[in-house]
Design a protein around this motif. Structure first.
Motif, PDB file in Angstrom:
ATOM      1  N   ALA A  43       0.818  -1.206   0.000  1.00 24.10           N
ATOM      2  CA  ALA A  43       0.000   0.000   0.000  1.00 24.10           C
ATOM      3  C   ALA A  43       0.856   1.262   0.000  1.00 24.10           C
ATOM      4  CB  ALA A  43      -0.920   0.010   1.213  1.00 24.10           C
ATOM      5  N   VAL A  44       2.071   1.162   0.520  1.00 24.01           N
ATOM      6  CA  VAL A  44       2.986   2.301   0.595  1.00 24.01           C
ATOM      7  C   VAL A  44       4.171   2.014  -0.313  1.00 24.01           C
ATOM      8  CG1 VAL A  44       4.454   3.651   2.113  1.00 24.01           C
ATOM      9  CG2 VAL A  44       2.297   2.767   2.963  1.00 24.01           C
ATOM     10  N   ARG A  45       4.526   2.999  -1.133  1.00 23.05           N
ATOM     11  CA  ARG A  45       5.653   2.828  -2.049  1.00 23.05           C
ATOM     12  C   ARG A  45       6.597   4.014  -1.895  1.00 23.05           C
ATOM     13  NH1 ARG A  45       7.181   3.636  -7.667  1.00 23.05           N
ATOM     14  NH2 ARG A  45       5.471   5.099  -7.946  1.00 23.05           N
ATOM     15  N   VAL A  46       7.889   3.734  -1.658  1.00 23.57           N
ATOM     16  CA  VAL A  46       8.909   4.782  -1.571  1.00 23.57           C
ATOM     17  C   VAL A  46       9.347   5.098  -2.992  1.00 23.57           C
ATOM     18  CG1 VAL A  46      11.170   5.410  -0.693  1.00 23.57           C
ATOM     19  CG2 VAL A  46       9.639   4.019   0.696  1.00 23.57           C
ATOM     20  N   VAL A  47       9.078   6.333  -3.434  1.00 21.01           N
ATOM     21  CA  VAL A  47       9.399   6.744  -4.794  1.00 21.01           C
ATOM     22  C   VAL A  47      10.860   7.166  -4.888  1.00 21.01           C
ATOM     23  CG1 VAL A  47       8.849   8.389  -6.625  1.00 21.01           C
ATOM     24  CG2 VAL A  47       7.032   7.462  -5.193  1.00 21.01           C
ATOM     25  N   ASP A  48      11.319   7.957  -3.935  1.00 17.85           N
ATOM     26  CA  ASP A  48      12.690   8.449  -3.957  1.00 17.85           C
ATOM     27  C   ASP A  48      13.142   8.737  -2.536  1.00 17.85           C
ATOM     28  OD1 ASP A  48      15.100   9.244  -4.992  1.00 17.85           O
ATOM     29  OD2 ASP A  48      14.404  11.146  -5.783  1.00 17.85           O
ATOM     30  N   ALA A  49      14.435   8.686  -2.312  1.00 19.13           N
ATOM     31  CA  ALA A  49      15.018   8.992  -1.016  1.00 19.13           C
ATOM     32  C   ALA A  49      16.324   9.728  -1.240  1.00 19.13           C
ATOM     33  CB  ALA A  49      15.261   7.711  -0.219  1.00 19.13           C
ATOM     34  N   VAL A  50      16.526  10.784  -0.464  1.00 15.01           N
ATOM     35  CA  VAL A  50      17.744  11.593  -0.568  1.00 15.01           C
ATOM     36  C   VAL A  50      18.352  11.689   0.823  1.00 15.01           C
ATOM     37  CG1 VAL A  50      18.708  13.842  -1.157  1.00 15.01           C
ATOM     38  CG2 VAL A  50      16.808  12.929  -2.476  1.00 15.01           C
ATOM     39  N   SER A  51      19.622  11.342   0.939  1.00 15.71           N
ATOM     40  CA  SER A  51      20.314  11.425   2.218  1.00 15.71           C
ATOM     41  C   SER A  51      20.719  12.863   2.490  1.00 15.71           C
ATOM     42  CB  SER A  51      21.547  10.521   2.192  1.00 15.71           C
ATOM     43  OG  SER A  51      22.238  10.642   3.417  1.00 15.71           O
ATOM     44  N   LEU A  52      20.529  13.293   3.717  1.00 17.35           N
ATOM     45  CA  LEU A  52      20.918  14.637   4.141  1.00 17.35           C
ATOM     46  C   LEU A  52      22.052  14.553   5.150  1.00 17.35           C
ATOM     47  CD1 LEU A  52      17.381  16.195   4.651  1.00 17.35           C
ATOM     48  CD2 LEU A  52      18.884  16.435   2.680  1.00 17.35           C
ATOM     49  N   GLY A  53      23.044  13.802   4.830  1.00 13.10           N
ATOM     50  CA  GLY A  53      24.150  13.599   5.753  1.00 13.10           C
ATOM     51  C   GLY A  53      23.915  12.355   6.582  1.00 13.10           C
ATOM     52  N   GLY A  54      24.573  12.282   7.722  1.00  7.84           N
ATOM     53  CA  GLY A  54      24.458  11.098   8.558  1.00  7.84           C
ATOM     54  C   GLY A  54      23.207  11.059   9.400  1.00  7.84           C
ATOM     55  N   ASN A  55      22.527  12.191   9.556  1.00  6.78           N
ATOM     56  CA  ASN A  55      21.420  12.240  10.489  1.00  6.78           C
ATOM     57  C   ASN A  55      20.039  12.271   9.863  1.00  6.78           C
ATOM     58  OD1 ASN A  55      23.226  12.320  12.594  1.00  6.78           O
ATOM     59  ND2 ASN A  55      23.331  14.525  12.623  1.00  6.78           N
ATOM     60  N   GLY A  56      19.903  12.640   8.609  1.00  5.49           N
ATOM     61  CA  GLY A  56      18.575  12.826   8.058  1.00  5.49           C
ATOM     62  C   GLY A  56      18.417  12.296   6.655  1.00  5.49           C
ATOM     63  N   ARG A  57      17.144  12.232   6.244  1.00 10.83           N
ATOM     64  CA  ARG A  57      16.817  11.733   4.919  1.00 10.83           C
ATOM     65  C   ARG A  57      15.473  12.322   4.503  1.00 10.83           C
ATOM     66  NH1 ARG A  57      17.948   5.590   3.659  1.00 10.83           N
ATOM     67  NH2 ARG A  57      19.970   6.495   3.787  1.00 10.83           N
ATOM     68  N   LEU A  58      15.363  12.687   3.235  1.00 10.11           N
ATOM     69  CA  LEU A  58      14.095  13.114   2.659  1.00 10.11           C
ATOM     70  C   LEU A  58      13.537  11.953   1.854  1.00 10.11           C
ATOM     71  CD1 LEU A  58      14.713  16.721   1.308  1.00 10.11           C
ATOM     72  CD2 LEU A  58      13.282  16.044   3.221  1.00 10.11           C
ATOM     73  N   LEU A  59      12.234  11.674   2.022  1.00  9.66           N
ATOM     74  CA  LEU A  59      11.602  10.563   1.333  1.00  9.66           C
ATOM     75  C   LEU A  59      10.357  11.053   0.619  1.00  9.66           C
ATOM     76  CD1 LEU A  59      11.741   8.326   4.451  1.00  9.66           C
ATOM     77  CD2 LEU A  59      12.970   7.784   2.384  1.00  9.66           C
ATOM     78  N   VAL A  60      10.165  10.596  -0.604  1.00  5.02           N
ATOM     79  CA  VAL A  60       8.915  10.817  -1.320  1.00  5.02           C
ATOM     80  C   VAL A  60       8.187   9.479  -1.310  1.00  5.02           C
ATOM     81  CG1 VAL A  60       7.837  11.453  -3.495  1.00  5.02           C
ATOM     82  CG2 VAL A  60       9.925  12.607  -2.764  1.00  5.02           C
ATOM     83  N   VAL A  61       6.999   9.477  -0.706  1.00  3.51           N
ATOM     84  CA  VAL A  61       6.255   8.244  -0.477  1.00  3.51           C
ATOM     85  C   VAL A  61       4.871   8.372  -1.102  1.00  3.51           C
ATOM     86  CG1 VAL A  61       5.292   6.746   1.308  1.00  3.51           C
ATOM     87  CG2 VAL A  61       7.482   7.836   1.675  1.00  3.51           C
ATOM     88  N   GLU A  62       4.445   7.328  -1.810  1.00  2.00           N
ATOM     89  CA  GLU A  62       3.084   7.268  -2.333  1.00  2.00           C
ATOM     90  C   GLU A  62       2.271   6.350  -1.437  1.00  2.00           C
ATOM     91  OE1 GLU A  62       3.139   5.985  -6.365  1.00  2.00           O
ATOM     92  OE2 GLU A  62       3.696   7.962  -7.124  1.00  2.00           O
ATOM     93  N   PHE A  63       1.109   6.864  -1.014  1.00  2.00           N
ATOM     94  CA  PHE A  63       0.197   6.101  -0.175  1.00  2.00           C
ATOM     95  C   PHE A  63      -1.199   6.300  -0.726  1.00  2.00           C
ATOM     96  CE2 PHE A  63      -2.653   5.884   3.543  1.00  2.00           C
ATOM     97  CZ  PHE A  63      -2.456   4.558   3.863  1.00  2.00           C
ATOM     98  N   GLY A  64      -1.729   5.299  -1.381  1.00  2.48           N
ATOM     99  CA  GLY A  64      -3.023   5.429  -2.044  1.00  2.48           C
ATOM    100  C   GLY A  64      -2.923   6.453  -3.161  1.00  2.48           C
ATOM    101  N   GLN A  65      -3.735   7.507  -3.094  1.00  2.00           N
ATOM    102  CA  GLN A  65      -3.691   8.584  -4.094  1.00  2.00           C
ATOM    103  C   GLN A  65      -2.843   9.763  -3.628  1.00  2.00           C
ATOM    104  OE1 GLN A  65      -5.036   8.469  -7.211  1.00  2.00           O
ATOM    105  NE2 GLN A  65      -5.452   6.338  -6.719  1.00  2.00           N
ATOM    106  N   ASP A  66      -2.260   9.675  -2.461  1.00  2.00           N
ATOM    107  CA  ASP A  66      -1.481  10.775  -1.905  1.00  2.00           C
ATOM    108  C   ASP A  66       0.006  10.560  -2.135  1.00  2.00           C
ATOM    109  OD1 ASP A  66      -3.741  12.018  -0.930  1.00  2.00           O
ATOM    110  OD2 ASP A  66      -3.613  11.014   1.013  1.00  2.00           O
TER     111      ASP A  66
END
Length: 90
Positions: A43-66
């Motif tokens: 039901a949840v799909r990770v479209v893209d992920a970007v590392s922001l160094g050792g502590n963080g990460r940005l994720l683009v996630v699709e959940f249903g139509q969102d």
């Protein structure tokens, strides 16, 4: 004879070490932590992920139509932005 052997050994060992170090470095840089299984039944799909160094990460996630932009760090996960996908009109 033995000097030739040690000469070749001194040339080959740094080359093998450099190849091993380079492949591990490349693997670490390209690895984004996503599972290698097919995600068609999820039901949840990770479209893209970007590392922001050792502590963080940005994720683009699709959940249903969102589609959600998530910020993940050691302290938790936050929703940074959310959009609803329109169904295409045919």
């Amino acid at each position: 004879m033995i000097l030739e052997y040690f000469g070749r050994l001194l040339l080959i060992m740094p080359l093998i070490g450099g190849l091993a170090w380079g492949s591990l470095w490349l693997w670490k840089k390209l690895q984004i932590g996503l599972p290698l299984q097919s995600q068609t039944a999820r039901a949840v799909r990770v479209v893209d992920a970007v590392s922001l160094g050792g502590n963080g990460r940005l994720l683009v996630v699709e959940f249903g139509q969102d589609t959600l932009l998530l910020g993940a760090s050691r302290t938790g996960i936050s929703i940074l932005a959310s959009t609803e996908q329109d169904t295409p009109h045919v």
